[in-house]
Scaffold this active site. Structure first.
Site, mmCIF file in Angstrom:
data_model
loop_
_atom_site.group_PDB
_atom_site.id
_atom_site.type_symbol
_atom_site.label_atom_id
_atom_site.label_comp_id
_atom_site.label_asym_id
_atom_site.label_seq_id
_atom_site.Cartn_x
_atom_site.Cartn_y
_atom_site.Cartn_z
ATOM 1 N N GLN A 72 0.806 -1.214 0.000
ATOM 2 C CA GLN A 72 0.000 0.000 0.000
ATOM 3 C C GLN A 72 0.847 1.275 0.000
ATOM 4 O OE1 GLN A 72 -2.762 -0.380 3.302
ATOM 5 N NE2 GLN A 72 -3.462 -2.383 2.598
ATOM 6 N N GLU A 98 -15.884 2.721 8.358
ATOM 7 C CA GLU A 98 -16.471 3.776 9.176
ATOM 8 C C GLU A 98 -16.392 5.152 8.518
ATOM 9 O OE1 GLU A 98 -15.102 1.781 13.471
ATOM 10 O OE2 GLU A 98 -14.384 3.771 12.894
ATOM 11 N N HIS A 140 -1.406 0.139 5.601
ATOM 12 C CA HIS A 140 -2.038 1.083 6.524
ATOM 13 C C HIS A 140 -1.146 2.289 6.855
ATOM 14 C CE1 HIS A 140 -5.139 -2.047 8.179
ATOM 15 N NE2 HIS A 140 -5.059 -2.046 6.853
ATOM 16 N N TYR A 147 -9.853 -10.888 10.402
ATOM 17 C CA TYR A 147 -9.883 -11.679 9.173
ATOM 18 C C TYR A 147 -9.846 -13.181 9.455
ATOM 19 C CZ TYR A 147 -9.259 -7.434 6.451
ATOM 20 O OH TYR A 147 -9.432 -6.196 5.870
ATOM 21 N N TYR A 154 -11.471 6.365 19.287
ATOM 22 C CA TYR A 154 -12.399 5.761 18.330
ATOM 23 C C TYR A 154 -12.374 4.226 18.352
ATOM 24 C CZ TYR A 154 -13.700 10.362 16.941
ATOM 25 O OH TYR A 154 -14.217 11.641 16.978
#
Length: 361
Positions: free
Chosen positions: A77, A231, A139, A252, A241
């Protein structure tokens, strides 16, 4: 770290309609694997590519050049990520951007800025880097938003698929950060006196791939959940949060995660999705072409290959529409004319197209 070069233009493809949706779409340009974009005051665009190139693109998509090449770690990513103009861009010519890199201890996300001079992004400065750098390719987050008064910068740091850093006080991972325009901790951050890293504005986040202010000054943020539980959050100072202690999804491997519930000490999302949409990119619409959507949120869907519309009403939100776009949508932006622009993800031999949405009729 950086070098300027040039790239030949690519011709736009033919127009196509998005069946059943209240808009028509036209393909403006093709890219390799784009990640983000922003519009200049003259209608031209800056577009980031996964491999580290930042492109300056004409308003019609027919001409482009590379204004900077950033050394990035693009595995997984990783990418040259967000790109946003400074609030005073017309006079300062400053462009803020983010990217992933390899460094001491592993990999992390960096906030930087440069000055757009002619066809080159010059005077590059590193302003901030996530703490700590860790192993892994996921991430990073790296989204940027400026406060409505233009005095502060909000920067997202993902938890790098490590879970617990999102709750760790001394790390910036899994957090929304509030910085000065020079990348320093902003004065008055709500958790600095409670032992947190001085940059932290909110915490308990997973992979934050969109952040934007609405016209009332509310800060909205969307993030990918695990298996379920994507979200849309209203970001409030000092709030937790919940990740990885609370989520409306599951691990997963099938292990349960406690759902958000009243009284659990965590800020619940305003909207959540299961099945997931894999949100990528967030825009609050303010234009005139689609007056019925003014003030609403639009999210790009990656695995869902969709454009997702969320109705915002003050500090409340509810699901509105989800239109199939037939490709992974990495970024959503509003153009100077009020059109909605989408960047497809691209990669793996397929181009990432820039799609312009305008009203039917």
């Amino acid at each position: 770290m950086l070098a300027a070069s040039a790239c030949s233009a690519q011709a736009p493809e033919a127009s196509a309609a998005a069946g059943g949706a209240p808009f028509k779409r036209a393909v403006v340009a093709d890219f390799d694997a784009p990640w983000a974009m922003t519009f200049l005051p003259n209608g031209r665009m800056l577009v980031t590519e996964k491999d580290g190139r930042m492109l300056l693109v004409s308003a019609d998509g027919k001409n482009r050049r590379v204004v900077a090449t950033v050394t990035v770690d693009s595995a997984g990513q990783g990418a040259l990520m967000d790109v946003v103009l400074a609030p005073d861009f017309r006079t300062s010519r400053l462009v803020y951007f983010s990217f992933s890199e390899t460094g001491q201890g592993g990999k992390g996300v960096v906030l930087a800025r440069g000055t757009l001079q002619g066809g080159t992004l010059a005077n590059i400065q590193r302003l901030f880097q996530a703490r700590p750098y860790v192993e892994g390719n996921g991430h990073y987050s790296g989204r940027i938003a400026f406060s409505p008064d233009g005095k502060f910068l909000f920067f997202t740091n993902g938890e790098r698929q490590k879970f617990t850093p999102a709750q760790a006080k001394d790390q910036t991972l899994g957090k929304v950060l509030r910085l000065t325009l020079d990348g320093k901790p902003a004065p008055g951050n709500p958790l600095a006196r409670q032992g947190f890293a001085p940059e932290v504005w909110s915490y308990g986040h997973r992979n934050l791939l969109g952040i934007a202010f609405d016209a009332q000054g509310n800060l909205w943020q969307q993030e990918m959940g695990p298996k379920g539980g994507d979200e849309l959050n209203l970001v409030l100072p000092g709030r937790n949060y919940g990740w990885p202690n609370a989520s409306n999804g599951s691990h997963y491997d099938g292990r349960d995660i406690p759902d958000h519930k009243p009284g659990d000490g965590y800020e619940a999302p305003k909207v959540w999705w299961n099945p997931v949409i894999s949100p990528g990119g967030l825009m609050i619409y303010s234009g005139k072409l689609f007056p019925q959507w003014k003030g609403d949120a639009f999210i790009g869907g990656l695995s869902s290959e969709a454009l997702v519309h969320v109705d915002l009403n003050g500090t409340q939100a509810q699901k509105a529409d989800q239109w199939s776009m037939g490709a992974r949508i990495r970024e959503v932006e509003e153009g100077p004319d009020g059109a909605i622009y989408l960047l497809e993800d691209g990669g793996k031999g397929a181009p990432g197209r820039l799609i312009k949405l305008t009203p039917r009729g």
